[in-house]
Design an enzyme around this catalytic site. Structure first.
Site, PDB file in Angstrom:
ATOM      1  N   ASP A   2      -1.306  -4.355 -48.686  1.00  0.00           N
ATOM      2  CA  ASP A   2       0.215  -4.699 -48.613  1.00  0.00           C
ATOM      3  C   ASP A   2       0.762  -4.014 -47.520  1.00  0.00           C
ATOM      4  O   ASP A   2       0.036  -3.029 -46.886  1.00  0.00           O
ATOM      5  CB  ASP A   2       0.787  -4.284 -49.957  1.00  0.00           C
ATOM      6  CG  ASP A   2       2.073  -4.240 -50.254  1.00  0.00           C
ATOM      7  OD1 ASP A   2       2.723  -5.101 -49.636  1.00  0.00           O
ATOM      8  OD2 ASP A   2       2.849  -3.203 -50.853  1.00  0.00           O
ATOM      9  N   GLU A  23       2.492  -5.310 -42.322  1.00  0.00           N
ATOM     10  CA  GLU A  23       3.281  -5.909 -41.045  1.00  0.00           C
ATOM     11  C   GLU A  23       3.038  -4.975 -40.011  1.00  0.00           C
ATOM     12  O   GLU A  23       3.198  -5.849 -38.834  1.00  0.00           O
ATOM     13  CB  GLU A  23       4.795  -5.823 -41.458  1.00  0.00           C
ATOM     14  CG  GLU A  23       4.936  -6.940 -42.618  1.00  0.00           C
ATOM     15  CD  GLU A  23       4.548  -6.487 -44.054  1.00  0.00           C
ATOM     16  OE1 GLU A  23       4.650  -5.253 -44.215  1.00  0.00           O
ATOM     17  OE2 GLU A  23       4.617  -7.425 -44.761  1.00  0.00           O
ATOM     18  N   ASP A  31       8.019 -10.090 -51.006  1.00  0.00           N
ATOM     19  CA  ASP A  31       9.061  -9.816 -51.919  1.00  0.00           C
ATOM     20  C   ASP A  31      10.147 -10.797 -52.166  1.00  0.00           C
ATOM     21  O   ASP A  31      11.199 -10.558 -51.637  1.00  0.00           O
ATOM     22  CB  ASP A  31       9.803  -8.537 -51.560  1.00  0.00           C
ATOM     23  CG  ASP A  31       8.562  -7.340 -51.750  1.00  0.00           C
ATOM     24  OD1 ASP A  31       7.922  -7.417 -52.227  1.00  0.00           O
ATOM     25  OD2 ASP A  31       8.726  -6.456 -50.583  1.00  0.00           O
TER      26      ASP A  31
HETATM   27  O1  MIG Z   1       8.137  -1.461 -50.786  1.00  0.00           O
HETATM   28  O2  MIG Z   1       3.534  -1.359 -53.597  1.00  0.00           O
HETATM   29  O3  MIG Z   1       5.577  -6.553 -51.789  1.00  0.00           O
HETATM   30  O4  MIG Z   1       4.376  -6.483 -54.160  1.00  0.00           O
HETATM   31  O5  MIG Z   1       4.597  -4.152 -55.638  1.00  0.00           O
HETATM   32  C1  MIG Z   1       7.484  -2.068 -51.804  1.00  0.00           C
HETATM   33  C2  MIG Z   1       4.844  -1.694 -54.233  1.00  0.00           C
HETATM   34  C3  MIG Z   1       5.980  -1.730 -51.623  1.00  0.00           C
HETATM   35  C4  MIG Z   1       5.781  -4.270 -51.658  1.00  0.00           C
HETATM   36  C5  MIG Z   1       5.141  -5.367 -52.316  1.00  0.00           C
HETATM   37  C6  MIG Z   1       4.985  -5.371 -53.801  1.00  0.00           C
HETATM   38  C7  MIG Z   1       4.435  -4.146 -54.202  1.00  0.00           C
HETATM   39  C8  MIG Z   1       5.062  -2.961 -53.703  1.00  0.00           C
HETATM   40  N1  MIG Z   1       5.156  -3.011 -52.205  1.00  0.00           N
END
Ligand code: MIG
Length: 725
Positions: free
Chosen positions: A372, A375, A451
């Site tokens: 995650d 980016e 998200d």
């Molecule tokens: O800013 O890890 O898209 O699925 O639960 C949030 C916490 C950070 C973004 C992800 C989301 C995840 C969350 N992450």
């Protein structure tokens, strides 16, 4: 123009144009300042092939299915088919702006273009390709947000009878304008890098998607289990909570294969650590869950906490593995662990170093990795990401600015992850999930669309988003079922689960602080509906698995917009809320509250109502009944649907022993089925079976026949059931 190596080269006023072929219907136009062919990005895995070309007297190149005419001065190109009809025509080529403008010609629709919050057909819109942590800038995803988590600079133009794909092989921020600013012009432009693009031509969308997949690769065949249902939340904060969810799923008779550990399982958000307060029996809990039939997927973000004595940080710093400032100092941003450094995945040795850290997690019994924030996200800056001038280093030591690496950062992280998983567990198919991706990422990971929110609009928009991703070579995708941000409700969960059950990646996930949305939290009615559709998903597992196999072979999407199979029918060009799973199953989700009926477009031919068996003629709009417990589904005459018997709903890691092939008669039908253990990599050594089921109209009604084509793995018992309306 003259022949040069495998291709051709033209010298213009401002530089050179290289023309290279990848097969008869893929041609690359690469512009450069000198005579060298510019370097491709990591997206491209194909090599040019020599092709029989012919330079006509007027300087026009005839090769493959193309005629290419280049303006000697500006290096603008005009591409025609062999009959002379124009396929593409440049109006402007600018080295300086890294921009090309093309005449809008025959396209009735523009599709693909990766992950976008948009309608299916993007003609008339403009967009930016730049990976972003959307919620850092916006309350939620909405149509004005152009920079989504994933950028894939590839689009398809189509009309009845023909289609082209254009892949702009440039990892910088790119801008596409599909005849928005000027109805006569389609343009693409980059903030840096090369003008280097591929033009793929075909009679239909399938040719184009296959061509694009030949250039950028396909997904590896996933474990069959991963096609089951996944339950997640940000976060199941400790082992008791995780076990309670697992027990809840079993108690309520809900098939489910994977549970997720979000950032709270770590110690102070430090990657590759486990928080001992919450998860003191980490290994034992994973063992226990495995016995219950659950695999656990854990999150691993790129941001490494800047902390003395923390091994990941210390090693990375010492070895010079982090992205730096132009001064050479480690670049420090901020993510969950507060101050964070970012691994420079551009280098092979950094990817290998990073990959080794997964060993411990896998040995503890972790079954999949979720990448995650790649980016990459950085909370310290207005842009939400690293500065353009942050420095990466390539394998040969060359400094590369972040501006060039940005869009491929997520790809490089998932590459590190997948390669490590495969090296550590070569006998097992690995599972990697990502948020940020680029062209080619499909080779390394499944993708979820980031998200979204618990909004009907987001459920609706996830359909064209996922279909366009499929047309962009990315089949293994899904959106958070129930919505991530904000509160879901029972009706929404019921409807979203119906949709999710027919989307390749099927996971319920929600944000910390939002209302819980596990299937049983709303009402008995909702639980029953959710269970019905999760079970239905498991009945379709063999069907899904075979579509995945097909996609792994050639890149064809699993979930397809109607126009994929009905390109000559312009009515399909704007259908956003219906799709085809494979060729023969049409899914018509309800994406608005309070709905009891919905309009459905049935293209030409005969269709069966999946629920009643009633046969309906197509080429028209019908009104389908859609009470809360019903997802309208239609099966095209001639389709053979292999459905698992419902008794097998509980555990996907067990071999499939029985199937019913539902033959929807009316026209001849054909279906090819593939079987293997669904889990290991032994299929690569030939441990698989294949068979075909043929359905033909005979004098005494329908005749069916099953032929085994290859016998390398036990084939389930197959019953045939004929449907004839
Ligand atoms: O800013 O890890 O898209 O699925 O639960 C949030 C916490 C950070 C973004 C992800 C989301 C995840 C969350 N992450």
């Amino acid at each position: 123009m003259k022949q040069d190596g495998l291709g051709y080269i033209v010298r213009g006023k401002n530089g050179f144009l290289h023309i290279l072929f990848y097969n008869d219907n893929i041609v690359r136009f690469a512009y450069s300042k000198d005579e060298e062919v510019p370097k491709s990005t990591v997206a491209v895995i194909a090599e040019p092939t020599g092709i029989d070309g012919f330079l006509e007297d007027d300087g026009v190149l005839k090769a493959g299915v193309f005629k290419v005419d280049v303006d000697r001065d500006s290096l603008a190109v005009k591409i025609s088919d062999l009959y002379g009809s124009i396929l593409s025509e440049d109006l402007m080529v600018s080295f300086q702006k890294t921009k090309i403008e093309k005449k809008k010609l025959w396209e009735h629709g523009i599709y693909g273009n990766g992950e976008k919050y948009s309608w299916l057909n993007q003609l008339g819109s403009k967009t930016i390709n730049y990976n972003s942590d959307v919620l850092l800038h916006h309350k939620f995803h909405h149509p004005a947000v152009q920079e989504m988590h994933t950028a894939i600079p590839f689009f398809i133009g189509t009309c009845p009878g023909k289609a082209y794909g254009l892949f702009f092989d440039n990892s910088y921020r790119t801008t596409f304008d599909f005849a928005k600013s000027d109805p006569e012009i389609i343009s693409f432009q980059a903030d840096g890098g090369n003008l280097d693009y591929y033009f793929i031509y075909g009679l239909d969308l399938a040719d184009v998607v296959k061509g694009y997949s030949l250039l950028t690769g396909t997904l590896p065949l996933p474990r069959r289990q991963i096609l089951g249902y996944h339950q997640s939340r940000y976060s199941y904060q400790n082992q008791e909570e995780l076990l309670a969810v697992a027990e809840g799923l079993r108690k309520h008779d809900l098939p489910c294969d994977f549970l997720y550990l979000d950032i709270h399982y770590m110690d102070a958000y430090k990657v590759f650590t486990v928080n001992k307060d919450g998860f003191k029996d980490f290994k034992e809990v994973l063992q226990k869950l495995k016995k219950m039939g659950f695999g656990v997927v854990v999150i691993i973000n790129p941001g490494v906490k800047v902390e003395e004595g923390y091994r990941v940080f210390e090693q990375g710093k010492e070895k010079g593995y982090f992205v730096t400032k132009p001064s050479g100092e480690v670049y420090q941003g901020e993510v969950w662990p507060k101050p964070a450094a970012f691994p420079d995945y551009l280098r092979t040795e950094v990817r290998q170093w990073w990959g080794e850290f997964y060993r411990e997690l896998l040995e503890s019994g972790v079954e999949g990795i979720w990448n995650d924030m790649n980016e990459p996200s950085d909370f310290t800056r207005g842009s939400g990401t690293l500065p353009d001038d942050a420095v990466h280093r390539s394998d040969d030591g060359t400094e590369v600015p972040h501006a060039e690496v940005h869009n491929i950062y997520g790809l490089l992280q998932t590459r590190a992850t997948r390669e490590a998983l495969e090296a550590i567990q070569p006998e097992k198919r690995s599972f990697v999930l990502t948020r940020a991706a680029f062209a080619g990422s499909q080779r390394y990971s499944a993708l979820w669309t980031g998200d979204n929110s618990s909004l009907w609009e987001h459920m609706e928009c996830s359909i064209p988003m996922i279909l366009n991703l499929g047309l962009s070579g990315y089949s293994f995708v899904g959106a958070d079922v129930g919505g991530f941000r904000g509160d879901c409700n029972g009706e929404m969960l019921a409807r979203w689960t119906q949709l999710g059950a027919f989307i390749p990646f099927f996971r319920n996930h929600s944000e910390i602080g939002s209302a819980r949305q596990e299937p049983w939290v709303f009402s008995a009615e909702v639980l029953e509906i959710v269970r019905k559709y999760i079970c239905l998903r498991y009945q379709f597992l063999t069907y899904f698995y075979n579509l995945m196999k097909e996609s792994a072979n050639s890149g064809v999407p699993v979930a397809r917009p109607l126009l994929y199979h009905y390109q000559d029918d312009l009515n399909t060009y704007h259908i956003n809320d219906q799709f085809l799973l494979g060729e023969g199953l049409m899914v018509c989700p309800v994406v608005r509250p309070g709905i009891k009926n919905r309009m459905v477009y049935l293209p030409d031919g005969d269709w069966y109502d999946y629920w009643t068996g009633e046969k309906l003629s197509g080429g028209r709009y019908v009104i389908a009944e859609a009470p809360l417990d019903k997802l309208p589904l239609y099966v095209k005459a001639g389709t053979i649907l292999p459905l698992n018997d419902s008794g097998l709903n509980k555990k996907t890691d067990e071999p499939i022993r029985k199937l019913t092939a539902h033959c929807y008669s009316g026209t001849d039908g054909y279906c090819r089925l593939y079987f293997d253990d669904g889990f290991s990599t032994k299929y690569r050594q030939g441990e698989y079976s294949e068979l075909e089921i043929i359905m033909k109209k005979g004098l005494q009604g329908m005749r069916t026949e099953i032929n085994v084509l290859r016998d390398g793995y036990p084939i389930p018992e197959i019953k045939l059931k004929i449907h004839d309306g």
